[in-house]
Scaffold this active site. Structure first.
Site, PDB file in Angstrom:
ATOM      1  N   TYR A 161       0.859  -1.190   0.000  1.00 47.81           N
ATOM      2  CA  TYR A 161       0.000   0.000   0.000  1.00 47.81           C
ATOM      3  C   TYR A 161       0.893   1.237   0.000  1.00 47.81           C
ATOM      4  CZ  TYR A 161      -4.291   2.563   0.270  1.00 47.81           C
ATOM      5  OH  TYR A 161      -5.318   3.403  -0.039  1.00 47.81           O
ATOM      6  N   ARG A 213      -9.137  10.606  -7.979  1.00 47.43           N
ATOM      7  CA  ARG A 213      -8.202  11.315  -7.084  1.00 47.43           C
ATOM      8  C   ARG A 213      -7.385  10.279  -6.332  1.00 47.43           C
ATOM      9  NH1 ARG A 213      -7.687  13.237  -1.899  1.00 47.43           N
ATOM     10  NH2 ARG A 213      -9.523  12.054  -1.260  1.00 47.43           N
ATOM     11  N   LYS A 215      -6.192  -1.867  -0.769  1.00 43.49           N
ATOM     12  CA  LYS A 215      -6.998  -1.683   0.440  1.00 43.49           C
ATOM     13  C   LYS A 215      -7.562  -3.008   0.933  1.00 43.49           C
ATOM     14  CE  LYS A 215      -7.465   2.808   1.525  1.00 43.49           C
ATOM     15  NZ  LYS A 215      -7.625   3.483   2.792  1.00 43.49           N
ATOM     16  N   GLU A 248     -13.499   4.949  -2.160  1.00 44.95           N
ATOM     17  CA  GLU A 248     -12.061   5.217  -2.046  1.00 44.95           C
ATOM     18  C   GLU A 248     -11.589   6.139  -3.166  1.00 44.95           C
ATOM     19  OE1 GLU A 248      -8.288   5.070  -0.408  1.00 44.95           O
ATOM     20  OE2 GLU A 248     -10.174   4.323   0.411  1.00 44.95           O
ATOM     21  N   ASP A 249     -10.940   7.228  -2.785  1.00 40.96           N
ATOM     22  CA  ASP A 249     -10.265   8.139  -3.720  1.00 40.96           C
ATOM     23  C   ASP A 249     -11.191   8.675  -4.805  1.00 40.96           C
ATOM     24  OD1 ASP A 249      -7.997   8.008  -2.270  1.00 40.96           O
ATOM     25  OD2 ASP A 249      -6.871   6.746  -3.635  1.00 40.96           O
ATOM     26  N   ASP A 292     -13.532   6.282   3.197  1.00 41.28           N
ATOM     27  CA  ASP A 292     -12.340   6.196   4.039  1.00 41.28           C
ATOM     28  C   ASP A 292     -11.540   7.489   4.029  1.00 41.28           C
ATOM     29  OD1 ASP A 292     -10.483   4.666   5.712  1.00 41.28           O
ATOM     30  OD2 ASP A 292      -9.122   4.819   4.007  1.00 41.28           O
ATOM     31  N   ASP A 293     -11.493   8.185   2.896  1.00 45.48           N
ATOM     32  CA  ASP A 293     -10.726   9.422   2.816  1.00 45.48           C
ATOM     33  C   ASP A 293     -11.306  10.490   3.733  1.00 45.48           C
ATOM     34  OD1 ASP A 293      -9.028   8.472   0.575  1.00 45.48           O
ATOM     35  OD2 ASP A 293     -10.927   8.504  -0.498  1.00 45.48           O
ATOM     36  N   ASN A 297      -0.586  11.889   1.404  1.00 45.52           N
ATOM     37  CA  ASN A 297       0.134  10.803   0.740  1.00 45.52           C
ATOM     38  C   ASN A 297       0.234  11.090  -0.743  1.00 45.52           C
ATOM     39  OD1 ASN A 297       0.749   8.767   2.735  1.00 45.52           O
ATOM     40  ND2 ASN A 297      -1.449   8.432   2.942  1.00 45.52           N
TER      41      ASN A 297
END
Length: 583
Positions: free
Chosen positions: A126, A179, A197, A268-269, A291-292, A435
């Site tokens: 990851y 993203r 993930k 996610e993203d 999660d973000d 990140n």
């Protein structure tokens, strides 16, 4: 209600929880795995393949005698062989590809290796390595894993979900690739994030790999480089937007819910413009979370509680902090909201008091007087301060005790900013959480150097220890993997109707409670990553208890929830295999 705990509860009265857990654990390990796979097909299934560890009797039963080398060695010996090759690889991306190949061949061995040393392997599978892997996904693509949904599939999604071979799926991680980390729009190459993930859901949280599904919504890309790349493996069209995009996602969500009504969906993203609207639309309809936004918020909450404890305080000391958040997008708002609502629910501050502890900045500067903002940012507009003040001016005026970086802009925490903060706070809490590593607002070495080793530091990407004037400063990593695996395990174990904000806040508080006194003394604000299986169990149990408390669980309540969840967690060891195939 589904009485999942009835058998555990009855035997607990006789044997006690500790003895029961040991007894059930050993019995579960020995329980055979039943599959329709047989012979050549079986040894090419990553879920069932044991490589050279098939016992000789099993080779006859499964029709694979002569199809694998004659030696029968243990999983520990297999791990040693894997490590011998792994040690020759120096480039992180090559290590990632090697481990991905292992995962495609033998998932049990892959997870056995990961869980043996998460500190070493998590940064490879990851962040930060997965970012580079996503950038090169089209060039390194080797084997199908997961599902892709495109605009060409509209009207067919409810049937195409049945192309996935598993009838029981616990966790889906879905991205639209818009993203990816701090790398921007990577189109369908974002699938690497969903795969990575879910590897952590298994290794850290104990979700069975068979019950996970990575998904990419390939709605196109606005990345010119990908659109013009003949080797790009996604659709070469501009991204869907507006109502067309949301109707596409709606069909997808309904298709998933129709086949797997109890599945947890992790967004996610997704880009800032879509992340919050999607979460607001679906969080009361489906078992889902972002999660973000929410995972990052829970992790940051745990880190700040840990920072208070490093200073000798408690969670109540959060109410006395002045918190500057750099980044007012979905992640920054998620962190600020998590902290604010914890101050309200756990400490007893009024809503006005809690939100007054924050100063948020975006690319233009402070959200100040007269700023036009969207609904989610309204509470954070500082009517008492000039609009668009730059970061250093905000630090001079506010004299923050905490600065959080969620901007995705590397180097934003400059020497002058940190030194100005250090003038007024001798143990400044500095969390550059963006990140991957190049996007971190500052490095551990910079933060410790500019504060003479007195910073309490945590970052989104890993950094090595730093020595300042003979003192070894050990940075923490605020990785969301401390939260989302436990949230997934806890929510699915009790068949929660939805993920509530209180469940996530309790997850963050529980994470902070797992930090050992020796870790606090060393300056860490998170537990050591090699303890993550036990940490995830505690988080899962906390999430499950909160689901019961809020009336969101759909199973019969029981006092032995932690024992039940532990008994449910996937252990990466070889079980006997029975094939239902008839020749």
């Amino acid at each position: 209600m589904i009485p999942l705990f009835k058998r555990v509860h009855r035997k607990s009265k006789r044997y006690g929880v500790r003895r029961l857990r040991i007894k059930n654990y050993s019995r579960r390990i020995e329980k055979p795995v039943i599959t329709s796979n047989y012979g050549f097909e079986l040894i090419h299934s990553s879920l069932y393949n044991k490589g050279t560890s098939f016992p000789h009797g099993e080779r006859d039963r499964l029709g694979i005698r002569g199809l694998v080398p004659p030696a029968c060695i243990s999983i520990e010996q297999q791990t040693e062989r894997v490590l011998r090759r792994y040690a020759t690889l120096k480039d992180p991306l090559q290590k990632y590809l090697y481990l991905s190949g292992l995962q495609d061949r033998n998932e049990t061995l892959f997870y056995h290796l990961l869980t043996s040393d998460m500190e070493s392997y998590a940064p490879i599978i990851y962040t930060p390595t997965v970012g580079q892997a996503c950038k090169e996904f089209s060039y390194q693509y080797r084997q199908a894993r997961g599902m892709y949904f495109t605009p060409n599939d509209r009207g067919e999604m409810s049937s195409m979900v049945y192309n996935w071979p598993e009838n029981e799926v616990d966790v889906i991680v879905v991205t639209d690739g818009s993203r990816i980390l701090g790398l921007g729009d990577l189109g369908c190459q974002g699938m690497g994030i969903s795969i990575g993930k879910l590897s952590l859901y298994v290794a850290a949280g104990g979700i069975h790999p068979k019950r996970t599904l990575p998904i990419c919504l390939d709605v196109g890309t606005n990345n010119e480089k990908l659109l013009n790349d003949p080797l790009y493996i996604g659709i070469r069209e501009r991204r869907l937007s507006g109502e067309e995009y949301y109707s596409f996602v709606e069909e997808f969500m309904n298709a998933i819910a129709n086949r797997w009504p109890d599945v947890l969906i992790q967004f996610e993203d997704f880009s800032n413009e879509n992340a919050l609207p999607l979460l607001d639309k679906y969080r009361f309809k489906h078992l889902c979370f972002n999660d973000d936004i929410q995972g990052t918020g829970a992790v940051a909450l745990a880190g700040l509680i840990g920072a208070m404890r490093v200073k000798g305080g408690t969670i109540k000391d959060l109410a006395r902090q002045r918190i500057v958040v750099v980044g007012a997008g979905s992640a920054g708002l998620g962190v600020a909201n998590s902290l604010a609502w914890t101050m309200i629910q756990e400490i007893g501050l009024s809503t006005q008091e809690a939100f007054s502890k924050f100063w948020l900045l975006d690319k233009d500067g402070l959200l100040g007087a007269g700023r036009m903002v969207h609904q989610g940012q309204l509470r954070y507009v500082r009517a008492d301060m000039e609009n668009n003040l730059p970061l250093e001016e905000v630090v001079k005026k506010v004299k923050p005790t905490v600065i959080l970086g969620l901007s995705g802009v590397g180097g934003l925490f400059t020497e002058s900013v940190i030194k100005e903060m250090y003038k007024h706070e001798k143990r400044p809490v500095i969390f550059p959480l963006s990140n991957p590593t190049p996007n971190s607002e500052c490095s551990a070495e910079q933060a410790y150097t500019w504060t003479e080793g007195n910073a309490i530091f945590a970052s989104g990407s890993p950094f090595d220890p730093v020595t300042i004037n003979g003192k070894v400063c050990r940075p923490s990593q605020g990785n969301n993997m401390f939260i989302f695996p436990g949230v997934g395990q806890g929510a699915t174990a009790v068949k929660a109707r939805r993920i509530s904000y209180r469940m996530l806040n309790k997850a963050g508080i529980t994470l902070a409670d797992t930090i050992l006194p020796s870790e606090l003394e060393a300056g860490y604000v998170y537990p050591h990553i090699n303890r993550i299986r036990g940490v995830s169990l505690k988080v899962a149990a906390s999430v499950a208890r909160t689901a019961f408390m809020e009336g969101l669980a759909r199973v019969e309540k029981n006092d032995y929830i932690e024992a039940f969840i532990e008994d449910k967690m996937f252990i990466p060891s070889y079980a006997p295999i029975i094939s239902t195939h008839r020749r």
